[in-house]
Design a protein around this motif. Structure first.
Motif, PDB file in Angstrom:
ATOM      1  N   ILE A 113     -44.802 -40.712  22.046  1.00 45.48           N
ATOM      2  CA  ILE A 113     -43.528 -40.328  22.029  1.00 45.48           C
ATOM      3  C   ILE A 113     -43.630 -38.876  20.643  1.00 45.48           C
ATOM      4  O   ILE A 113     -44.800 -38.659  20.572  1.00 45.48           O
ATOM      5  CB  ILE A 113     -42.196 -41.017  21.483  1.00 45.48           C
ATOM      6  CG1 ILE A 113     -42.033 -41.998  20.757  1.00 45.48           C
ATOM      7  CG2 ILE A 113     -42.380 -41.663  23.276  1.00 45.48           C
ATOM      8  CD1 ILE A 113     -40.972 -42.600  20.166  1.00 45.48           C
TER       9      ILE A 113
ATOM     10  N   ALA B  78     -40.868 -40.760  15.018  1.00 42.99           N
ATOM     11  CA  ALA B  78     -40.824 -41.985  15.847  1.00 42.99           C
ATOM     12  C   ALA B  78     -41.323 -42.837  14.820  1.00 42.99           C
ATOM     13  O   ALA B  78     -42.861 -42.643  14.586  1.00 42.99           O
ATOM     14  CB  ALA B  78     -41.114 -42.063  17.158  1.00 42.99           C
ATOM     15  N   GLY B  79     -40.112 -43.564  14.146  1.00 39.22           N
ATOM     16  CA  GLY B  79     -41.805 -44.957  13.672  1.00 39.22           C
ATOM     17  C   GLY B  79     -42.616 -45.530  14.424  1.00 39.22           C
ATOM     18  O   GLY B  79     -44.008 -46.239  14.039  1.00 39.22           O
ATOM     19  N   ILE B  80     -43.094 -46.098  15.742  1.00 39.98           N
ATOM     20  CA  ILE B  80     -43.349 -46.560  16.554  1.00 39.98           C
ATOM     21  C   ILE B  80     -44.625 -45.846  16.484  1.00 39.98           C
ATOM     22  O   ILE B  80     -45.521 -46.058  16.850  1.00 39.98           O
ATOM     23  CB  ILE B  80     -42.581 -45.844  18.030  1.00 39.98           C
ATOM     24  CG1 ILE B  80     -43.277 -47.339  18.733  1.00 39.98           C
ATOM     25  CG2 ILE B  80     -42.464 -44.840  19.123  1.00 39.98           C
ATOM     26  CD1 ILE B  80     -42.488 -47.941  20.410  1.00 39.98           C
TER      27      ILE B  80
ATOM     28  N   TRP C 197     -40.182 -49.487  23.568  1.00 37.61           N
ATOM     29  CA  TRP C 197     -38.929 -50.232  23.232  1.00 37.61           C
ATOM     30  C   TRP C 197     -38.380 -51.387  23.197  1.00 37.61           C
ATOM     31  O   TRP C 197     -37.845 -50.315  25.005  1.00 37.61           O
ATOM     32  CB  TRP C 197     -38.576 -49.903  21.862  1.00 37.61           C
ATOM     33  CG  TRP C 197     -37.811 -48.313  22.158  1.00 37.61           C
ATOM     34  CD1 TRP C 197     -36.588 -48.043  22.392  1.00 37.61           C
ATOM     35  CD2 TRP C 197     -38.605 -47.144  22.635  1.00 37.61           C
ATOM     36  NE1 TRP C 197     -36.376 -46.737  23.175  1.00 37.61           N
ATOM     37  CE2 TRP C 197     -38.178 -46.578  22.987  1.00 37.61           C
ATOM     38  CE3 TRP C 197     -39.764 -46.669  22.299  1.00 37.61           C
ATOM     39  CZ2 TRP C 197     -37.745 -45.218  23.305  1.00 37.61           C
ATOM     40  CZ3 TRP C 197     -40.112 -45.222  23.271  1.00 37.61           C
ATOM     41  CH2 TRP C 197     -39.104 -44.514  23.271  1.00 37.61           C
TER      42      TRP C 197
ATOM     43  N   TRP D 211     -33.262 -40.492  21.243  1.00 41.97           N
ATOM     44  CA  TRP D 211     -34.141 -41.417  21.338  1.00 41.97           C
ATOM     45  C   TRP D 211     -32.371 -42.006  22.500  1.00 41.97           C
ATOM     46  O   TRP D 211     -31.784 -41.981  22.217  1.00 41.97           O
ATOM     47  CB  TRP D 211     -34.587 -42.763  20.572  1.00 41.97           C
ATOM     48  CG  TRP D 211     -35.579 -41.548  20.075  1.00 41.97           C
ATOM     49  CD1 TRP D 211     -36.681 -42.127  20.113  1.00 41.97           C
ATOM     50  CD2 TRP D 211     -35.452 -42.082  18.394  1.00 41.97           C
ATOM     51  NE1 TRP D 211     -37.621 -41.450  18.733  1.00 41.97           N
ATOM     52  CE2 TRP D 211     -36.778 -41.945  17.568  1.00 41.97           C
ATOM     53  CE3 TRP D 211     -34.705 -42.861  17.140  1.00 41.97           C
ATOM     54  CZ2 TRP D 211     -36.902 -41.765  16.751  1.00 41.97           C
ATOM     55  CZ3 TRP D 211     -34.615 -43.287  16.374  1.00 41.97           C
ATOM     56  CH2 TRP D 211     -36.269 -41.754  15.864  1.00 41.97           C
TER      57      TRP D 211
ATOM     58  N   SER E  32     -31.766 -44.641  23.283  1.00 40.85           N
ATOM     59  CA  SER E  32     -30.945 -45.641  22.720  1.00 40.85           C
ATOM     60  C   SER E  32     -29.802 -45.437  21.497  1.00 40.85           C
ATOM     61  O   SER E  32     -28.996 -45.528  21.119  1.00 40.85           O
ATOM     62  CB  SER E  32     -31.959 -46.947  21.768  1.00 40.85           C
ATOM     63  OG  SER E  32     -32.408 -45.891  21.631  1.00 40.85           O
ATOM     64  N   GLU E  33     -30.372 -44.502  21.202  1.00 42.17           N
ATOM     65  CA  GLU E  33     -29.316 -43.352  19.845  1.00 42.17           C
ATOM     66  C   GLU E  33     -28.322 -42.721  20.328  1.00 42.17           C
ATOM     67  O   GLU E  33     -27.104 -42.540  19.955  1.00 42.17           O
ATOM     68  CB  GLU E  33     -30.688 -42.583  18.996  1.00 42.17           C
ATOM     69  CG  GLU E  33     -31.023 -44.383  17.955  1.00 42.17           C
ATOM     70  CD  GLU E  33     -31.512 -45.134  18.280  1.00 42.17           C
ATOM     71  OE1 GLU E  33     -32.496 -45.140  19.655  1.00 42.17           O
ATOM     72  OE2 GLU E  33     -31.431 -46.178  17.916  1.00 42.17           O
TER      73      GLU E  33
ATOM     74  N   TRP F 128     -34.054 -48.346  12.975  1.00 43.81           N
ATOM     75  CA  TRP F 128     -34.892 -49.509  13.277  1.00 43.81           C
ATOM     76  C   TRP F 128     -35.398 -50.089  12.740  1.00 43.81           C
ATOM     77  O   TRP F 128     -36.384 -49.826  11.903  1.00 43.81           O
ATOM     78  CB  TRP F 128     -35.739 -49.560  14.164  1.00 43.81           C
ATOM     79  CG  TRP F 128     -35.023 -49.128  15.521  1.00 43.81           C
ATOM     80  CD1 TRP F 128     -33.698 -48.181  16.095  1.00 43.81           C
ATOM     81  CD2 TRP F 128     -35.076 -48.933  16.675  1.00 43.81           C
ATOM     82  NE1 TRP F 128     -33.708 -47.943  17.375  1.00 43.81           N
ATOM     83  CE2 TRP F 128     -33.995 -49.134  18.028  1.00 43.81           C
ATOM     84  CE3 TRP F 128     -36.525 -50.367  17.362  1.00 43.81           C
ATOM     85  CZ2 TRP F 128     -34.021 -48.520  19.398  1.00 43.81           C
ATOM     86  CZ3 TRP F 128     -36.484 -50.696  19.150  1.00 43.81           C
ATOM     87  CH2 TRP F 128     -35.321 -49.900  20.058  1.00 43.81           C
TER      88      TRP F 128
ATOM     89  N   THR G 111     -39.946 -50.830  11.883  1.00 42.72           N
ATOM     90  CA  THR G 111     -39.715 -49.089  12.463  1.00 42.72           C
ATOM     91  C   THR G 111     -39.721 -47.713  11.834  1.00 42.72           C
ATOM     92  O   THR G 111     -40.347 -46.799  11.424  1.00 42.72           O
ATOM     93  CB  THR G 111     -39.829 -49.097  13.604  1.00 42.72           C
ATOM     94  OG1 THR G 111     -39.945 -50.176  15.079  1.00 42.72           O
ATOM     95  CG2 THR G 111     -39.858 -47.511  14.740  1.00 42.72           C
TER      96      THR G 111
ATOM     97  N   VAL H 194     -40.384 -53.776  19.284  1.00 42.39           N
ATOM     98  CA  VAL H 194     -40.969 -52.038  19.776  1.00 42.39           C
ATOM     99  C   VAL H 194     -42.371 -52.750  19.810  1.00 42.39           C
ATOM    100  O   VAL H 194     -43.320 -53.873  19.002  1.00 42.39           O
ATOM    101  CB  VAL H 194     -41.063 -51.667  18.274  1.00 42.39           C
ATOM    102  CG1 VAL H 194     -41.588 -50.333  18.171  1.00 42.39           C
ATOM    103  CG2 VAL H 194     -39.723 -51.129  18.313  1.00 42.39           C
TER     104      VAL H 194
HETATM  105  N1  PBE Z   1     -37.742 -45.805  18.953  1.00 50.91           N
HETATM  106  C1  PBE Z   1     -36.160 -46.334  19.288  1.00 50.91           C
HETATM  107  C2  PBE Z   1     -37.120 -45.148  17.568  1.00 50.91           C
HETATM  108  C3  PBE Z   1     -36.484 -45.670  16.803  1.00 50.91           C
HETATM  109  C4  PBE Z   1     -35.154 -46.054  17.931  1.00 50.91           C
HETATM  110  C5  PBE Z   1     -38.737 -47.216  18.890  1.00 50.91           C
HETATM  111  C6  PBE Z   1     -38.336 -44.823  20.029  1.00 50.91           C
HETATM  112  C7  PBE Z   1     -39.077 -44.839  16.492  1.00 50.91           C
HETATM  113  O1  PBE Z   1     -38.856 -44.909  15.229  1.00 50.91           O
HETATM  114  O2  PBE Z   1     -39.599 -45.158  16.625  1.00 50.91           O
END
Ligand code: PBE
Length: 300
Positions: A46, A50-52, A99, A205, A207-208, A252, A256, A280
């Motif tokens: 993505i 993003a932390g992922i 996630w 995202w 969820s957010e 997160w 994450t 995640v």
């Molecule tokens: N996500 C959704 C985010 C946090 C919320 C898992 C894509 C991420 O930072 O990866």
């Protein structure tokens, strides 16, 4: 200058075209052949912030995927889920960054891959983070934010609506109307806002989008005037740290968003967990039966 630009852009476009053309003729998943060559050793990811994505880069080195030709493709949640949609339709192989909570796990038959090296963290929690001064500046808003807590299934209710095409603000309104008891827990003992302004920031995202719309509307219903602004992950953390935004409900932790949390921890206030049981990792369609662990990407 212009010509130089063109000279750079044209080959990039050609490569993109060729790649897209190749992808669209990908055959169904073949468990008897190695997975890597079937998907050009590519994990579909993505947005870069993003932390992922950071965790997946770490996974590339630790498993070791990168040494075995694997790479991570940056795109966006929308592009990733549409690629996933097509793959599922034709039973093609695909590896995505996944996630939960997210509607992708409700809509598609996908599974998380085991992560024996624990790169993605076990259970993640979503935290509410405010600027360090908010507690003093606006104790009422801070109290409400710190009392915000819901479940993955409640968050999913909102996400499923937006995924079905309902406007996020409307989806939040619908959810609030249906869940007065839950909302009452968040507003308990919170003084009226009397028009006090509050700036919230988030990354777009799904969820957010859900959580930010819900909490900002609850704040507004208490007489606060909330604005919500979407941005990339790094500027989101920076703006809360610097105080150009008051709060975010999109952290997160511990893994994450951990890189950002560590960077700014002295300038922010952790107002607590707003959701338990987030997760995640890397995910694949369930019809890829022999692929169950990240190790399998290298071995199978
Ligand atoms: N996500 C959704 C985010 C946090 C919320 C898992 C894509 C991420 O930072 O990866």
């Amino acid at each position: 200058m212009k010509r130089k630009h063109l000279m750079m852009i044209v080959p990039v476009m050609l490569v993109t075209l060729i790649l897209t053309a190749c992808q669209s003729v990908t055959a169904p998943y073949n468990p008897k052949e190695k997975l890597g060559p079937q998907i050009n050793y590519t994990i579909t990811g993505i947005d870069a912030g993003a932390g992922i994505m950071a965790s997946t880069q770490k996974a590339l080195t630790e498993y070791p995927l990168a040494k075995n030709k694997w790479q991570l493709q940056t795109s966006s949640t929308a592009a990733m889920t549409s690629t996933l949609d097509k793959a599922i339709k034709y039973k093609q192989p695909i590896v995505i960054t996944g996630w939960q909570p997210h509607w992708m796990f409700k809509k598609y038959p996908i599974k998380f891959l085991k992560d024996p090296k624990n790169v993605y963290g076990k259970a993640e929690q979503i935290h509410t983070i405010t600027n360090k001064n908010l507690k003093k500046k606006d104790p009422g808003a801070y109290k409400l934010l710190s009392q915000f807590h819901w479940t993955p299934s409640e968050m999913s209710d909102v996400m499923l609506q937006t995924n079905a095409g309902v406007d996020p603000a409307q989806a939040a309104k619908n959810w609030i109307k249906k869940n007065p008891k839950r909302v009452a827990e968040w507003t308990k003992g919170v003084p009226k806002g009397n028009g006090k302004t509050l700036k919230m920031t988030y990354v777009a995202w799904d969820s957010e989008i859900a959580s930010t719309n819900v909490i900002s509307q609850v704040l507004d219903s208490m007489g606060y005037k909330t604005t919500i602004q979407a941005m990339e992950a790094q500027p989101m953390w920076l703006s809360v740290a610097k105080g150009s935004a008051d709060a975010t409900v999109s952290a997160w932790l511990p893994t994450t968003s951990g890189i950002y949390y560590k960077q700014y921890k002295n300038q922010i206030d952790d107002a607590g967990v707003n959701l338990n049981g987030a997760r995640v990792g890397l995910a694949v369609p369930k019809y890829m039966k022999n692929i169950n662990s990240i190790d399998d990407l290298v071995n199978k």
